[in-house]
Enzyme design. Structure first.
Site, PDB file in Angstrom:
ATOM      1  N   ARG A  56      56.701   3.562-143.607  1.00  0.00           N
ATOM      2  CA  ARG A  56      57.820   3.812-144.523  1.00  0.00           C
ATOM      3  C   ARG A  56      58.371   5.232-144.414  1.00  0.00           C
ATOM      4  NH1 ARG A  56      54.225   1.334-149.316  1.00  0.00           N
ATOM      5  NH2 ARG A  56      52.643   1.975-147.804  1.00  0.00           N
TER       6      ARG A  56
ATOM      7  N   GLY B  64      49.074  -0.780-155.885  1.00  0.00           N
ATOM      8  CA  GLY B  64      48.195  -1.844-156.342  1.00  0.00           C
ATOM      9  C   GLY B  64      48.077  -1.735-157.862  1.00  0.00           C
TER      10      GLY B  64
ATOM     11  N   ARG C 154      61.825  39.189-135.053  1.00  0.00           N
ATOM     12  CA  ARG C 154      61.215  38.065-134.349  1.00  0.00           C
ATOM     13  C   ARG C 154      59.759  38.372-133.975  1.00  0.00           C
ATOM     14  NH1 ARG C 154      65.156  37.556-129.730  1.00  0.00           N
ATOM     15  NH2 ARG C 154      63.611  36.027-129.060  1.00  0.00           N
TER      16      ARG C 154
ATOM     17  N   TYR D 295      69.739  45.824-130.808  1.00  0.00           N
ATOM     18  CA  TYR D 295      68.731  44.880-130.335  1.00  0.00           C
ATOM     19  C   TYR D 295      67.585  45.644-129.691  1.00  0.00           C
ATOM     20  CZ  TYR D 295      66.125  41.560-127.617  1.00  0.00           C
ATOM     21  OH  TYR D 295      65.089  40.836-127.093  1.00  0.00           O
TER      22      TYR D 295
ATOM     23  N   ALA E 198      73.502  53.598-133.684  1.00  0.00           N
ATOM     24  CA  ALA E 198      74.191  52.315-133.866  1.00  0.00           C
ATOM     25  C   ALA E 198      74.516  51.683-132.522  1.00  0.00           C
ATOM     26  CB  ALA E 198      75.478  52.537-134.653  1.00  0.00           C
TER      27      ALA E 198
END
Ligand code: UD1
Ligand code: CA
Length: 502
Positions: A20, A153, A347, A380, A394
């Site tokens: 299911r 049940g 990361r 980066y 920068a």
């Protein structure tokens, strides 16, 4: 680990596919608050200090076993855990049968748990076992009364109110449909009774399966003492069969976790949008803003501030760290007093030492930044090792990838990297060096030197006026009829000058 019940064995049924769920994965590997269903059940069972544990596996057996073993190793558990294989999933009774060899030589009570009941608490199991012992019952089971019993049940009682049988949803007589007392699938059974009772199970039901639940009627018929232990909070023992069930359980568990952390001294400005996984650790006086996801094995120190809209996975964060709005941090180590964001992406393999500042639109990967180093804008930093008290200007980019391999950039202490610098790795910049703005660093920079690579600037006097006049002239003339430039040879040079200035 409390060992209130010395001779109990735990059997967890985790072989089913979970049709299911409509999933490729075994149902018990799906997660609630980052934790696989089967692990929550395993933890609840282990808390009773059983002498042995069997996790019955079938669907994705190897993976279920791997997840369990990894979890047990992390917890440093020394209880023997076996993983009997149920080759064909022919029902819950058949699954328990597969576990019997593991119980060879054991005498006492077996606690049988379904692997798809992740809300189950150890406390509830203790109550079940205690009642089982105190009443001297052969079989004891939990029951719950729910608004919507569909799929469960049902507990069918006789006219005297005593238990008669458990009837599965698909096998219900229409007169039994209204029964709201359900079977959560948690039992404590004396092994001496269980073993022969399993041998007598027959698959004469709607699903052609060996139902474990049939041992209940068998016990009643044999005149054995059967004890019913109702749970007050039916939500705890809800079985997860579908994604809807899962979402409901997730909401419940999430609320519990959030409340627990508030009790531990964590401020949650919007508990409704705080998503904190089970294994996360938080220090007191830490403040968490709206829309924050703390996932996996993230740990956060004391006195931190998370402004909001943050996603942290397996991150280790020190004390007094400030995460401004919009940060994503995965598998990183962040020291004390670090400031990150807004809008930063850290990361795996990033290590930020004490007091580092990471500003907006900065991405790091496998990067170590020494104490007090700053990279505040549009940068980066990948595969790099940077010393302390260094300033990354920068728009600095470590050019770490040549299309085949990754290369490292090493930058020393107290370095000034000017804005818009590219560091073409492998390359190093020594301590106290300066790199002029706009430099493309292709050779190592010795300590204490200035590196600068720039085309000398040229100012062309009166250029703007001439350019505008020419542009105005060409506007009036349709493109097709436009004359070639007056001095054809000069056109490319003008273009080059324009590019250089933008
Ligand atoms: C079962 C009970 C039902 C109860 C419900 C509670 C039976 C016959 N029915 O139904 O009375 O209300 O749980 O949630 O026991 N499993 C195996 N091997 C199998 C079949 C199942 O290991 O051959 C495992 C599954 O992985 C799962 C658990 O047993 O963890 C329960 O199986 P599931 O198919 O979900 O049973 P339900 O139909 O929910
Ligand atoms: Ca179920």
């Amino acid at each position: 680990m409390a060992s209130s019940s010395p001779s109990v064995a735990v059997v967890i049924l985790a072989a089913g596919r979970g049709t299911r769920m409509r999933s490729e994965r075994a149902k018990v590997l799906h997660t609630i608050a980052g934790k696989a269903f089967v692990l929550s059940v395993l933890d609840a069972g282990m808390a009773l200090g059983p002498t042995r544990i069997a996790v019955v596996v079938g669907h994705e057996a190897a993976e279920v076993q791997r997840v369990c073993v990894e979890h047990l190793m992390r917890r440093g558990v020394d209880i023997p855990v076996a993983f009997p294989l149920q080759v064909d999933q022919r029902g819950t009774g058949d699954a328990v049968r597969a576990a019997l060899p593991v119980l060879e030589g054991f005498e006492g009570d077996v606690l049988i748990l379904c692997g798809d009941v992740p809300g189950l608490r150890a406390e509830t199991l203790r109550t079940l076992v205690a009642r089982h012992r105190v009443t001297g019952a052969t079989l004891s089971l939990l029951t719950a009364t729910v608004d919507d019993p569909t799929g469960y049940g049902r507990i069918v009682r006789g006219t005297d109110g005593g238990l008669r049988a458990i009837v599965e949803d698909r096998d219900l007589a229409s007169s039994e449909r209204g029964i709201r007392e359900i079977n959560p699938g948690i039992y404590c059974v004396r092994l001496g009774f269980l073993r022969p009772a399993l041998g007598r199970l027959r698959a004469d039901n709607a699903q052609r399966e060996y139902y474990l639940t049939d041992i209940v009627a068998a016990a009643v018929e044999a005149g054995e003492a059967v004890e019913i232990v109702p749970v007050a909070d039916a939500g705890e023992v809800a079985g997860i069969n579908s994604r809807e069930d899962m979402a409901r359980m997730e909401e419940r568990v999430r609320r519990e976790l959030v409340e627990r952390w508030m009790r531990e001294g964590v401020t949650l400005h919007d508990p409704a949008t705080a998503y904190i996984d089970e294994d996360v650790r938080l220090g007191s006086d830490t403040e968490i803003g709206p829309n924050t996801q703390l996932l996996g094995r993230t740990s956060i120190g004391r006195g931190c501030r998370i402004d909001g809209t943050a996603l942290l996975r397996d991150a280790t964060i020190g004390d007094r760290v400030h995460l401004r709005l919009g940060v994503v941090i995965t598998e990183c180590e962040i020291g004390d007093d670090v400031v990150i964001g807004p809008f930063a992406h850290l990361r795996p393999g990033t290590i930020l030492e004490k007091g580092v500042h990471i500003g907006n639109f900065v991405e790091t990967k496998k990067a170590r930044l020494g104490a007090g180093t700053k990279a505040n804008h549009l940068t980066y930093l990948g595969d790099t090792d940077i010393g302390s008290q260094t300033n990354i200007g920068a728009g600095t980019i470590t050019c770490n990838y040549d299309g085949f391999a990754k290369h490292r950039t090493v930058i020393g202490d107290r370095v000034q990297i000017g804005s818009d610098t590219q560091l073409v790795a492998p390359v190093s910049v020594g301590d106290d060096a300066y790199v002029g703005a706009g430099t493309t660093v292709t050779q190592d920079v010795p300590s204490g030197s200035l590196a600068v690579s720039r085309t000398p600037q040229r100012n062309v006097a009166g250029w703007v006026e001439r350019f505008r006049a020419r542009a105005a002239g060409s506007k009036k003339t349709p493109v097709a009829k436009r004359k070639p430039p007056r001095v054809a040879g000069r056109a490319p040079r003008v273009k080059a000058e324009r590019r250089g200035k933008s």
